[in-house]
Write a protein that holds these residues in place. Structure first.
Motif, PDB file in Angstrom:
ATOM      1  N   SER A  69       0.847  -1.198   0.000  1.00 49.43           N
ATOM      2  CA  SER A  69       0.000   0.000   0.000  1.00 49.43           C
ATOM      3  C   SER A  69       0.876   1.239   0.000  1.00 49.43           C
ATOM      4  CB  SER A  69      -0.930   0.008   1.217  1.00 49.43           C
ATOM      5  OG  SER A  69      -0.185   0.067   2.419  1.00 49.43           O
ATOM      6  N   ILE A  71       0.492   5.875  -0.082  1.00 53.53           N
ATOM      7  CA  ILE A  71      -0.347   7.065  -0.006  1.00 53.53           C
ATOM      8  C   ILE A  71       0.451   8.258  -0.515  1.00 53.53           C
ATOM      9  CG2 ILE A  71       0.305   7.372   2.421  1.00 53.53           C
ATOM     10  CD1 ILE A  71      -2.379   8.727   2.859  1.00 53.53           C
ATOM     11  N   THR A  73       0.232  12.549  -1.133  1.00 48.56           N
ATOM     12  CA  THR A  73      -0.448  13.825  -0.919  1.00 48.56           C
ATOM     13  C   THR A  73       0.189  14.882  -1.807  1.00 48.56           C
ATOM     14  OG1 THR A  73       1.027  14.395   0.923  1.00 48.56           O
ATOM     15  CG2 THR A  73      -1.027  13.263   1.461  1.00 48.56           C
ATOM     16  N   THR A 168      -5.917   1.799   8.027  1.00 47.14           N
ATOM     17  CA  THR A 168      -6.711   1.889   6.805  1.00 47.14           C
ATOM     18  C   THR A 168      -7.684   0.723   6.708  1.00 47.14           C
ATOM     19  OG1 THR A 168      -4.871   2.943   5.645  1.00 47.14           O
ATOM     20  CG2 THR A 168      -6.645   2.052   4.289  1.00 47.14           C
ATOM     21  N   GLN A 210      -9.806   5.893   7.000  1.00 49.33           N
ATOM     22  CA  GLN A 210      -8.366   6.024   7.201  1.00 49.33           C
ATOM     23  C   GLN A 210      -8.090   7.034   8.317  1.00 49.33           C
ATOM     24  OE1 GLN A 210      -5.991   7.356   3.730  1.00 49.33           O
ATOM     25  NE2 GLN A 210      -4.991   5.379   3.925  1.00 49.33           N
ATOM     26  N   LYS A 306      -8.931   8.652  -4.906  1.00 48.52           N
ATOM     27  CA  LYS A 306      -8.379  10.005  -4.884  1.00 48.52           C
ATOM     28  C   LYS A 306      -9.453  10.966  -4.406  1.00 48.52           C
ATOM     29  CE  LYS A 306      -6.544  13.837  -7.580  1.00 48.52           C
ATOM     30  NZ  LYS A 306      -6.277  14.403  -8.917  1.00 48.52           N
ATOM     31  N   ILE A 315      -5.316  13.609  -1.774  1.00 48.29           N
ATOM     32  CA  ILE A 315      -4.734  12.368  -1.266  1.00 48.29           C
ATOM     33  C   ILE A 315      -5.093  11.239  -2.220  1.00 48.29           C
ATOM     34  CG2 ILE A 315      -4.820  10.621   0.553  1.00 48.29           C
ATOM     35  CD1 ILE A 315      -5.062  12.689   2.601  1.00 48.29           C
ATOM     36  N   ARG A 316      -4.070  10.463  -2.626  1.00 49.20           N
ATOM     37  CA  ARG A 316      -4.273   9.265  -3.425  1.00 49.20           C
ATOM     38  C   ARG A 316      -3.878   8.046  -2.592  1.00 49.20           C
ATOM     39  NH1 ARG A 316      -2.064  13.070  -6.952  1.00 49.20           N
ATOM     40  NH2 ARG A 316      -3.195  13.394  -8.923  1.00 49.20           N
ATOM     41  N   ASN A 317      -4.752   7.073  -2.568  1.00 46.92           N
ATOM     42  CA  ASN A 317      -4.491   5.838  -1.827  1.00 46.92           C
ATOM     43  C   ASN A 317      -4.458   4.650  -2.776  1.00 46.92           C
ATOM     44  OD1 ASN A 317      -4.408   5.929   1.277  1.00 46.92           O
ATOM     45  ND2 ASN A 317      -6.040   7.395   0.768  1.00 46.92           N
TER      46      ASN A 317
END
Length: 330
Positions: A69, A71, A73, A168, A210, A306, A315-317
């Motif tokens: 995973s 993340i 920003t 998460t 999250q 996103k 933020i992209r996860n």
């Protein structure tokens, strides 16, 4: 014959008489349970020209699983335009699964955690049904590596214990319309066999929660993300030849509820909604049947979301699970 001897003789006799009765009742119960499970197993409303059940009761499967995973920003701060990228430590597990007429039991083992080399925590629940199915995963991670870039100047860093923590929760559920000809389980759990190519439109619901905390010197950062999405997608099982199955599906969902914010040194900064905000769940699988009893393959589940705007704060996860497996049927 004295009393103790007589009592022992009577006890042995009663046990000898009882054991056959218990064994007979146990046998009848086992036959009843087996018949109910067999009826349930073969009663599926499917088009046998496209999908069939394996003609065996038992399936044994060994898997090698890898999860990851990250993340990212991006936005504008007091120092200029910034981009940060965090990648959690990858987790590898070995698992063994046993299935009897569609009912499965799995046991997973993380060698690195047993040796004390992996300190994060992760758990997952997955069910791939012919009509309905879901993926749920929860991760509690503190070990990250990444980069931080401000106006083109990039720095690499690694978080230490207690410096950063991220929890998460990802969830995705689906409904398959063409479930008589298109089989998700054939690609993901091997409990069906896809004989001919077929696809289906699907409905989908996604959720994400999250909570991240960071502390360095006197500075603190706390951010919370809650998203719920509704959408639709498509999946396709391609059978290029006897014994082969290639699967691909994508389930984009439009976020209809979002409650997200960042609190920096006590100051709360909310995220501004930027249409469209999406949660996307994609799955890819390759299955190879070896004869009538053996099979092997690879499957990948990928989640992406996103929220926010790059010009303000976004933020992209990303979260993924890859499985390499081998199994045989009895």
């Amino acid at each position: 014959m004295n009393s103790p001897t007589r009592l022992f003789t009577v006890t042995v006799f009663l046990c000898a008489m009882t054991i056959p009765v218990v064994a007979q009742k146990t046998y009848k119960i086992n036959r009843f349970v087996d018949s109910v499970l067999t009826l349930r197993y073969w009663r599926a409303n499917i088009d046998s020209n496209y999908v069939t059940r394996p003609h065996t009761k038992w399936t044994l499967t060994g898997r090698y699983n890898v999860t990851g995973s990250d993340i990212q920003t991006e936005g504008k701060g007091s120092d200029g335009h910034f981009v940060s990228h965090l990648e959690a430590e990858r987790k590898s597990t070995l698992s063994v699964g046993v299935s009897y007429l569609g009912l499965s039991l799995n046991l997973s083992l993380n060698p690195a955690k047993l040796l004390g080399k992996y300190h994060d925590y992760e758990i997952g629940f997955r069910s791939y049904g012919r009509r309905f199915g879901f993926d749920i995963s929860y991760q509690d991670a503190s070990n990250f590596k990444g980069t931080y870039e401000v106006d083109g100047v990039k720095e690499e860093f690694t978080t230490s214990d207690g410096m950063y923590n991220l929890r998460t929760l990802n969830a995705s559920a689906y409904y398959v319309f063409n479930n008589r000809r298109f089989s998700y389980p054939a690609a993901m759990t091997y409990s069906y066999l896809q004989r001919r190519s077929a696809g289906s439109f699907m409905l989908a619901v996604s959720g994400q929660g999250q909570h991240g905390k960071a502390k360095e010197d006197e500075e603190t950062l706390d951010f919370k993300v809650t998203n719920i999405g509704i959408g639709a997608g498509y999946g396709y099982n391609y059978v290029p030849g006897r014994g082969w199955l290639l699967h691909i599906s994508a389930l984009p969902t439009l976020i209809v509820y979002s409650n997200s914010s960042i609190t920096f040194n006590g100051t709360k900064i909310p995220f501004h909604y930027h249409f469209p905000e999406l949660i996307i769940t994609s799955r890819v699988a390759v299955v190879r049947q070896i004869g009538s009893k053996k099979f092997t393959g690879l499957s990948v589940v990928y989640n992406y979301s996103k929220i926010g705007s790059d010009d303000d704060l976004s933020i992209r996860n990303s979260k993924w699970l890859a499985r390499l497996y081998f199994g045989f049927r009895l």
